[in-house]
Design an enzyme around this catalytic site. Sequence first.
Site: not given
Length: 311
Positions: A132, A185
């Site tokens: 991530e 994001t």
Amino acid sequence: MNKSIKVFAPATVANVVCGFDVLGFAVNEPGDEVIMRLTDKPGVSLLKITGDEGRLPLNPDKNTVSAIAKQYLAHIGRPDVGIEIELHKKMPIGSGLGSSSASTVAGLFAINTLFDSPLTNKELVPFAMKGEELACGYGHADNVAPALMGGFVLIRSYSPLDIISLPFPQDMHAAIVYPEVDVPTKDARQMIRSKVFLKDAVTQWGNVAGLVSGLFMNDYDLIGRSMTDVLVEPTRSILIPDFERLRGLAMEAGAIGFGISGSGPSVFALTKDAETAKQITQKLQQHLKNIAINSLAFVSEVNKKGPIILD
């Protein structure tokens, strides 16, 4: 050495409205698939990626699946091993449904299984968090932990990492709609305030505690009234077309609660059954169509298994 495996890992709904970076749950669809083979030629290679429209890097050091496979091999003391990887994206990128998480988790589960599972799925979470970090600049666990462990997950602490699997009503379903608009994001994270008022913090942690309590007690009313976010949603919802109207339609159709999935633009509703979830997705998709926005919809139980071997 010709052992191979095919793995599916699920999409996830992170935050669950009030639990920014600390709550998430897995769904049965969509998700990603990884095919992985042990080879005699040392090193990790990414042979191909499908379903990404050419958006993801084939460089094994820059793609989360292969980069984290390398870290895993170093951890178990086998950097000499040869690995070939195929990544098949079965879900939209940048959807707020944990696209990078699903890929990383599928790869991690595959490589761990090829080596006879020396680590538990929970022990794989820190590796997935590194994925991530590579994908979006921040190593959060609210996608990767539920993707690996299934169900609802609470990250009580990041330092030290403390992850708790939560119970939940077994008939609970999620209605998910992905409006095809671009909300990266990284950009969505940058919009969030770095400082909050104490009164807002009090409201937020009351809602997080209420949501967790509602899951334990199978209390849908408590779950629903706890699904309120005063910190992140007011800012992020600006990026989602007609967000408040979508919420109104979902609640009128019987949703328990409604909010943004992860950083968006996907939105989700929790429901008591599949039929209500299906009706909600139909109403939301019709509204988006009326304002000239294409969308994808998914109806799913809460995924209880996490990643699975396909063959």
